[in-house]
Write a protein that holds these residues in place. Structure first.
Motif, short mmCIF file in Angstrom:
data_model
loop_
_atom_site.label_atom_id
_atom_site.label_comp_id
_atom_site.label_asym_id
_atom_site.label_seq_id
_atom_site.Cartn_x
_atom_site.Cartn_y
_atom_site.Cartn_z
N ALA A 44 -1.60 -5.89 -0.09
CA ALA A 44 -1.83 -6.30 1.31
C ALA A 44 -0.54 -6.07 2.07
O ALA A 44 0.18 -7.00 2.46
CB ALA A 44 -2.26 -7.76 1.37
N SER A 45 -0.23 -4.78 2.29
CA SER A 45 1.12 -4.41 2.75
C SER A 45 1.38 -4.71 4.21
O SER A 45 2.50 -4.55 4.69
CB SER A 45 1.37 -2.93 2.46
OG SER A 45 0.37 -2.12 3.04
N GLY A 46 0.35 -5.17 4.94
CA GLY A 46 0.61 -5.67 6.28
C GLY A 46 1.22 -7.06 6.26
O GLY A 46 1.77 -7.52 7.26
N HIS A 47 1.12 -7.72 5.10
CA HIS A 47 1.53 -9.12 5.00
C HIS A 47 2.71 -9.35 4.06
O HIS A 47 3.32 -10.41 4.10
CB HIS A 47 0.35 -9.96 4.51
CG HIS A 47 -0.83 -9.90 5.41
ND1 HIS A 47 -0.92 -10.63 6.58
CD2 HIS A 47 -1.99 -9.19 5.32
CE1 HIS A 47 -2.08 -10.37 7.17
NE2 HIS A 47 -2.75 -9.49 6.43
N ALA A 48 2.99 -8.40 3.19
CA ALA A 48 4.06 -8.55 2.20
C ALA A 48 4.62 -7.17 1.88
O ALA A 48 3.97 -6.16 2.15
CB ALA A 48 3.51 -9.21 0.93
N PRO A 49 5.83 -7.09 1.33
CA PRO A 49 6.43 -5.78 1.08
C PRO A 49 5.58 -4.95 0.13
O PRO A 49 5.19 -5.40 -0.94
CB PRO A 49 7.80 -6.11 0.48
CG PRO A 49 7.74 -7.55 0.08
CD PRO A 49 6.74 -8.20 0.96
N GLU A 50 5.29 -3.73 0.55
CA GLU A 50 4.38 -2.84 -0.18
C GLU A 50 4.79 -2.62 -1.62
O GLU A 50 5.97 -2.63 -1.97
CB GLU A 50 4.32 -1.49 0.53
CG GLU A 50 5.66 -0.74 0.52
CD GLU A 50 5.58 0.60 1.23
OE1 GLU A 50 5.85 1.61 0.55
OE2 GLU A 50 5.27 0.63 2.43
N ASN A 51 3.76 -2.43 -2.47
CA ASN A 51 3.97 -2.08 -3.88
C ASN A 51 4.84 -3.08 -4.63
O ASN A 51 5.63 -2.70 -5.50
CB ASN A 51 4.57 -0.66 -4.00
CG ASN A 51 3.52 0.43 -3.88
OD1 ASN A 51 2.41 0.30 -4.38
ND2 ASN A 51 3.86 1.52 -3.20
N THR A 52 4.70 -4.36 -4.27
CA THR A 52 5.36 -5.42 -5.03
C THR A 52 4.28 -6.33 -5.61
O THR A 52 3.14 -6.36 -5.15
CB THR A 52 6.29 -6.27 -4.16
OG1 THR A 52 5.52 -6.92 -3.12
CG2 THR A 52 7.40 -5.45 -3.54
N MET A 53 4.65 -7.11 -6.61
CA MET A 53 3.68 -8.03 -7.21
C MET A 53 3.17 -9.03 -6.18
O MET A 53 2.00 -9.43 -6.22
CB MET A 53 4.32 -8.75 -8.40
CG MET A 53 4.69 -7.81 -9.55
SD MET A 53 3.31 -6.87 -10.26
CE MET A 53 2.75 -8.01 -11.52
#
Length: 268
Positions: free
Chosen positions: A31-40
């Protein structure tokens, strides 16, 4: 700005709950609009928002570790610099992959492919993109081995898809993993794709996943006639999501899973 102030959102009222529910909701890099992309954290957020799939980008370190990061360099999404393929796993693991997004995410790490599979398989579908596989000879075999080690390569496993912009890589991967659905990604240059080209893709791919800006009702129909599904990328607004739903695509790749009707995933 609230959505009802925009005339473009009138179309939203014409989209039934059933239409939203049947849409495959794919959280782009989590959910890369809400948290840093490609992270757990981003992947966990996608799961909590009840997306059907998380989309992940797989690359390989200099010493052969499969890691989850989008760009071929670490510069944009970490506090480091350099090419992924020229850094060791230890060097990449020591980078901060969160603070670029927001100070709240300081200390996020670049996850491994294995970590994502082990944490999320069985909880949510995983759309695996091989990112620039031409830079990483043997990456198709490494991905296949990792999936086989976990018994995640069987034909009845509907929750793993592999895709890439490198279509030769997908032919190779499909030979290694004939039971796993594969997809071809298509950028703007494929706007004029022919039925013959679609038929060629359909010989090894189950999905034709194009840039959303080239999607038309005709393209959707032709992809379906070629017996493939279509998951356009990347929706970043409610208006864009509504437009794609109205085009009758099969799924939407989005930074914001809430823009597509979220619903629980039913695993077989």
């Amino acid at each position: 700005m609230s959505v009802f102030t925009l005339p473009a959102f009138a179309a939203q009222e014409n989209i039934s709950k059933q239409e939203r529910q049947k849409m495959i909701n794919t959280a782009h890099r989590g959910a890369s609009g809400h948290a840093p992309e490609n992270t757990m954290t981003s992947f966990q957020k996608g799961f909590e928002m009840k997306a059907d799939y998380i989309e992940i980008d797989v690359q390989m370190t200099m010493d052969g570790e499969l890691v989850i990061i989008h760009d071929t360099t670490v510069d944009r999404t970490t506090n480091g610099t350099g090419y992924v393929g020229e850094l060791t796993f230890e060097e990449i693991r020591n980078l901060d992959a969160g603070s670029w997004f927001n100070d709240d995410y300081t200390g996020e790490i670049v996850p491994t492919f294995e970590e994502v599979l082990d944490a999320f398989h069985g909880k949510i579908g995983i759309l695996i993109e091989l990112k620039a596989p031409e830079l990483y000879p043997g990456i198709e075999e490494e991905v296949a081995k990792t999936l086989k080690d976990r018994n995640m390569h069987k034909p009845n496993n509907k929750k793993i898809i592999i895709q890439s912009f490198n279509h030769e890589s997908m032919k190779k991967s499909k030979e290694l993993l004939p039971g796993v659905p594969h997809g071809v990604l298509a950028g703007l240059s494929w706007a004029g794709i022919t039925d013959e080209q679609l038929a060629e893709f359909a010989s090894y791919a189950d999905y034709f996943n194009p840039n959303m800006n080239i999607v038309t009702p005709s393209l959707v129909g032709r992809v379906h006639e070629a017996d493939m599904m279509i998951f356009p990328y990347t929706s970043r607004s409610q208006k864009q999501a509504n437009h794609l739903i109205n085009l009758n695509v099969d799924g939407i790749v989005t930074d914001y899973p809430e823009h597509v009707y979220s619903h629980p995933v039913h695993h077989s």
